[in-house]
Scaffold this motif. Structure first.
Motif, PDB file in Angstrom:
ATOM      1  N   GLY A  83     -12.397  68.295  31.377  1.00  0.00           N
ATOM      2  CA  GLY A  83     -13.294  67.351  32.266  1.00  0.00           C
ATOM      3  C   GLY A  83     -12.234  66.146  32.583  1.00  0.00           C
ATOM      4  N   ALA A  84     -11.496  65.716  31.571  1.00  0.00           N
ATOM      5  CA  ALA A  84     -10.536  64.547  32.015  1.00  0.00           C
ATOM      6  C   ALA A  84      -9.469  64.987  32.882  1.00  0.00           C
ATOM      7  CB  ALA A  84      -9.715  64.196  30.672  1.00  0.00           C
ATOM      8  N   ALA A  85      -8.950  66.470  32.820  1.00  0.00           N
ATOM      9  CA  ALA A  85      -7.983  66.922  33.688  1.00  0.00           C
ATOM     10  C   ALA A  85      -8.428  66.796  35.110  1.00  0.00           C
ATOM     11  CB  ALA A  85      -7.564  68.281  33.245  1.00  0.00           C
ATOM     12  N   VAL A  86      -9.930  67.268  35.246  1.00  0.00           N
ATOM     13  CA  VAL A  86     -10.472  67.441  36.393  1.00  0.00           C
ATOM     14  C   VAL A  86     -10.496  65.958  37.254  1.00  0.00           C
ATOM     15  CG1 VAL A  86     -12.737  67.716  37.679  1.00  0.00           C
ATOM     16  CG2 VAL A  86     -12.040  69.564  36.080  1.00  0.00           C
ATOM     17  N   GLN A  87     -10.497  64.886  36.488  1.00  0.00           N
ATOM     18  CA  GLN A  87     -10.544  63.594  37.010  1.00  0.00           C
ATOM     19  C   GLN A  87      -9.046  63.223  37.473  1.00  0.00           C
ATOM     20  OE1 GLN A  87     -13.064  61.844  33.361  1.00  0.00           O
ATOM     21  NE2 GLN A  87     -12.786  60.106  34.917  1.00  0.00           N
ATOM     22  N   LEU A  88      -8.165  63.587  36.772  1.00  0.00           N
ATOM     23  CA  LEU A  88      -6.799  63.479  36.929  1.00  0.00           C
ATOM     24  C   LEU A  88      -6.358  64.227  38.195  1.00  0.00           C
ATOM     25  CD1 LEU A  88      -5.048  63.233  33.616  1.00  0.00           C
ATOM     26  CD2 LEU A  88      -5.510  61.353  35.024  1.00  0.00           C
ATOM     27  N   LEU A  89      -7.028  65.312  38.469  1.00  0.00           N
ATOM     28  CA  LEU A  89      -6.535  66.262  39.476  1.00  0.00           C
ATOM     29  C   LEU A  89      -6.959  65.817  40.680  1.00  0.00           C
ATOM     30  CD1 LEU A  89      -5.265  68.898  40.741  1.00  0.00           C
ATOM     31  CD2 LEU A  89      -7.575  70.037  39.996  1.00  0.00           C
ATOM     32  N   ILE A 113     -15.630  60.569  42.305  1.00  0.00           N
ATOM     33  CA  ILE A 113     -15.650  62.080  42.336  1.00  0.00           C
ATOM     34  C   ILE A 113     -15.081  62.799  41.395  1.00  0.00           C
ATOM     35  CG2 ILE A 113     -14.571  64.123  43.720  1.00  0.00           C
ATOM     36  CD1 ILE A 113     -14.627  61.810  46.131  1.00  0.00           C
ATOM     37  N   GLY A 114     -13.886  62.386  40.750  1.00  0.00           N
ATOM     38  CA  GLY A 114     -13.614  63.116  39.561  1.00  0.00           C
ATOM     39  C   GLY A 114     -14.350  62.715  38.262  1.00  0.00           C
ATOM     40  N   MET A 115     -15.142  61.849  37.973  1.00  0.00           N
ATOM     41  CA  MET A 115     -16.109  61.745  37.250  1.00  0.00           C
ATOM     42  C   MET A 115     -17.357  62.478  37.223  1.00  0.00           C
ATOM     43  SD  MET A 115     -16.865  60.367  34.393  1.00  0.00           S
ATOM     44  CE  MET A 115     -16.251  58.820  33.878  1.00  0.00           C
ATOM     45  N   PHE A 116     -17.612  62.688  38.532  1.00  0.00           N
ATOM     46  CA  PHE A 116     -18.800  63.607  38.768  1.00  0.00           C
ATOM     47  C   PHE A 116     -18.668  64.904  38.536  1.00  0.00           C
ATOM     48  CE2 PHE A 116     -21.123  66.077  41.953  1.00  0.00           C
ATOM     49  CZ  PHE A 116     -22.423  65.903  41.419  1.00  0.00           C
ATOM     50  N   LEU A 117     -17.403  65.364  39.082  1.00  0.00           N
ATOM     51  CA  LEU A 117     -17.124  66.924  38.936  1.00  0.00           C
ATOM     52  C   LEU A 117     -16.744  67.151  37.524  1.00  0.00           C
ATOM     53  CD1 LEU A 117     -14.894  67.305  41.992  1.00  0.00           C
ATOM     54  CD2 LEU A 117     -17.358  68.130  41.683  1.00  0.00           C
ATOM     55  N   GLY A 118     -15.931  66.305  36.785  1.00  0.00           N
ATOM     56  CA  GLY A 118     -15.798  66.558  35.320  1.00  0.00           C
ATOM     57  C   GLY A 118     -17.005  66.236  34.345  1.00  0.00           C
ATOM     58  N   THR A 119     -18.080  65.548  34.784  1.00  0.00           N
ATOM     59  CA  THR A 119     -19.182  65.548  34.051  1.00  0.00           C
ATOM     60  C   THR A 119     -19.780  67.089  34.171  1.00  0.00           C
ATOM     61  OG1 THR A 119     -19.253  63.055  34.114  1.00  0.00           O
ATOM     62  CG2 THR A 119     -21.296  64.353  33.547  1.00  0.00           C
ATOM     63  N   ILE A 120     -19.952  67.486  35.392  1.00  0.00           N
ATOM     64  CA  ILE A 120     -20.575  68.632  35.579  1.00  0.00           C
ATOM     65  C   ILE A 120     -19.936  69.710  34.541  1.00  0.00           C
ATOM     66  CG2 ILE A 120     -20.943  70.566  37.147  1.00  0.00           C
ATOM     67  CD1 ILE A 120     -21.240  68.628  39.354  1.00  0.00           C
ATOM     68  N   LEU A 121     -18.573  69.778  34.694  1.00  0.00           N
ATOM     69  CA  LEU A 121     -17.818  70.673  33.627  1.00  0.00           C
ATOM     70  C   LEU A 121     -18.125  70.239  32.237  1.00  0.00           C
ATOM     71  CD1 LEU A 121     -15.842  72.859  33.290  1.00  0.00           C
ATOM     72  CD2 LEU A 121     -13.979  70.988  33.281  1.00  0.00           C
ATOM     73  N   ARG A 122     -18.143  69.200  31.970  1.00  0.00           N
ATOM     74  CA  ARG A 122     -18.493  68.712  30.451  1.00  0.00           C
ATOM     75  C   ARG A 122     -19.798  69.150  30.107  1.00  0.00           C
ATOM     76  NH1 ARG A 122     -15.827  63.641  32.268  1.00  0.00           N
ATOM     77  NH2 ARG A 122     -14.067  63.620  31.164  1.00  0.00           N
TER      78      ARG A 122
END
Length: 157
Positions: A83-89, A113-122
């Motif tokens: 999830g953190a990697a998604v945010q960084l990406l 955007i990164g937090m939203f997508l990372g949270t979905i993954l988490r």
């Protein structure tokens, strides 16, 4: 459907608490403790993951029983790192790929955007890889205790 909303609410509450621990510890480690940014962030990330794991195990996913051994902890840490990697990406694509280099653009891409997508993954990873039910039927019926009586012992409702 109600069970899914309660699970999502519990996950969000635990996530907000973990985020507060991560941010607060990072601020203290960077400021008064004088640690470098990467060391401070690594320590605060691990502390936030520990809070999130405990909160999800004892609250959100309590109905599934407590996970045993190191494997669930390791998988949880890996899911949160992803999830953190998604945010960084998202931040890297916006800042370096699209050339949006303002502080506002960095905040929107990384923390928005990164937090939203990372949270979905988490949420998906935590639900399906770490705290999964032995029998999938309980989740589909909306009953988390295997009967038609609803949830038992949850702090989220």
């Amino acid at each position: 459907m109600v069970a899914d909303r309660r699970e999502l609410l519990g996950f969000a509450c635990v996530g907000l608490l973990a985020y507060a621990v991560d941010l607060g510890l990072f601020t203290c480690l960077r400021g008064p403790a004088g640690l470098g940014p990467l060391t401070a962030k690594t320590l605060s990330f691990v502390a936030g993951c520990a809070v999130a794991y405990a909160g999800n195990a004892l609250g959100t996913y309590r109905h599934l029983g407590r996970p045993r051994g190191l494997r669930p902890c390791a998988v949880f840490l890996a899911v949160n790192a992803a999830g953190a990697a998604v945010q960084l990406l998202c931040l890297a694509v916006s800042h370096y790929g699209l050339g949006l280099t303002s502080q506002r653009a960095d905040t929107v891409s990384g923390a928005g955007i990164g937090m939203f997508l990372g949270t979905i993954l988490r949420f998906w990873g935590t639900r399906t890889l770490v705290f999964r039910s032995g029998s999938g039927s309980a989740d589909r019926t909306g009953s988390w205790n295997g009967t038609s009586g609803g949830r038992v012992g949850s702090w989220t409702g």
